[in-house]
Design an enzyme around this catalytic site. Structure first.
Site, mmCIF file in Angstrom:
data_model
loop_
_atom_site.group_PDB
_atom_site.id
_atom_site.type_symbol
_atom_site.label_atom_id
_atom_site.label_comp_id
_atom_site.label_asym_id
_atom_site.label_seq_id
_atom_site.Cartn_x
_atom_site.Cartn_y
_atom_site.Cartn_z
ATOM 1 N N ALA A 79 0.839 -1.201 0.000
ATOM 2 C CA ALA A 79 0.000 0.000 0.000
ATOM 3 C C ALA A 79 0.871 1.247 0.000
ATOM 4 C CB ALA A 79 -0.920 -0.001 1.232
ATOM 5 N N ASP A 80 0.351 2.288 -0.618
ATOM 6 C CA ASP A 80 1.054 3.568 -0.602
ATOM 7 C C ASP A 80 0.048 4.690 -0.778
ATOM 8 O OD1 ASP A 80 3.953 4.693 -0.625
ATOM 9 O OD2 ASP A 80 2.898 5.851 -2.162
ATOM 10 N N GLN A 81 0.436 5.857 -0.291
ATOM 11 C CA GLN A 81 -0.420 7.028 -0.350
ATOM 12 C C GLN A 81 0.370 8.213 -0.864
ATOM 13 O OE1 GLN A 81 -2.076 7.961 3.502
ATOM 14 N NE2 GLN A 81 -4.157 7.711 2.801
#
Length: 203
Positions: A79-81
């Site tokens: 996951a990444d933002q």
């Protein structure tokens, strides 16, 4: 709570984020947390990507594949933002002064949080998704920012945008348009839908 995960090998989260791990645990999915040993900024630079959603997706995939390489047979969630204010991209602040400048830049304006998830197994990407939340921060004075940083402590330095909505960061906003899970960095509903379609859940 018993796990709803069907496979013998546990689910792996390629992150040390407590919020992401809590979201999975609360959904009945106990997981092993194995942070990806990658240089995110170098990977981003080498890819030459500029669109926030592409950057988030590329980094989520890099994390999932890196951990997949050392956890054979496991389903790995990366996951990444990314946070974008118009064309300007924000990274995690390096120290209090940068945190203050970021908050003052975001104050009174609406920014976009792009949250990407990727599921990989044995070096193959099985699923990917990017969700967006629009975050409208209320006007903030320098004094407001100082009080917030004093009270929130160093924990917020690990968050892009210098806030954690599940904590004191909620005081910074006047409007939010988007999924709560997206804001916390793990678009959970599409992830669970993929797991169900793949026959990986008991529910």
């Amino acid at each position: 709570m018993t796990s709803l995960w069907r496979r013998e090998l546990p689910l792996v989260l390629a992150s040390q984020s407590r919020a992401r791990r809590m979201l999975l645990a609360n959904a009945g999915l106990a997981c092993d947390a194995v942070p990806a040993d990658i240089d995110e900024r170098a990977i981003q630079q080498d890819a030459g990507l500029t669109a926030p959603y592409e950057i988030a997706l590329h980094l989520a995939q890099a994390k999932a594949l890196a951990v997949s390489a050392i956890k054979p047979g496991h389903h790995v969630v990366g996951a990444d933002q990314t946070l974008a204010l118009g064309d300007r991209l924000f990274n995690k602040p390096r120290g209090r002064d940068q945190a203050k400048q970021q908050l003052l830049a975001l104050a009174g304006r609406t920014h976009a949080l792009h949250s990407a998830i990727v599921v990989a197994r044995d070096g193959e990407v099985l699923f990917s998704h990017v969700a967006i939340a629009w975050m409208s921060m209320r006007p903030l004075s320098e004094a407001d920012v100082a009080v917030y940083l004093d009270e929130a402590g160093d924990a917020v330095m690990s968050s892009v945008g210098v806030y954690q909505l599940e904590g004191l960061g909620v005081h910074l906003f006047e409007r939010i348009d988007g999924d709560h899970f997206t804001i916390l960095g793990l678009p959970l509903l599409p992830l669970l839908a993929f797991f169900r379609e793949a026959g990986l859940l008991r529910l």
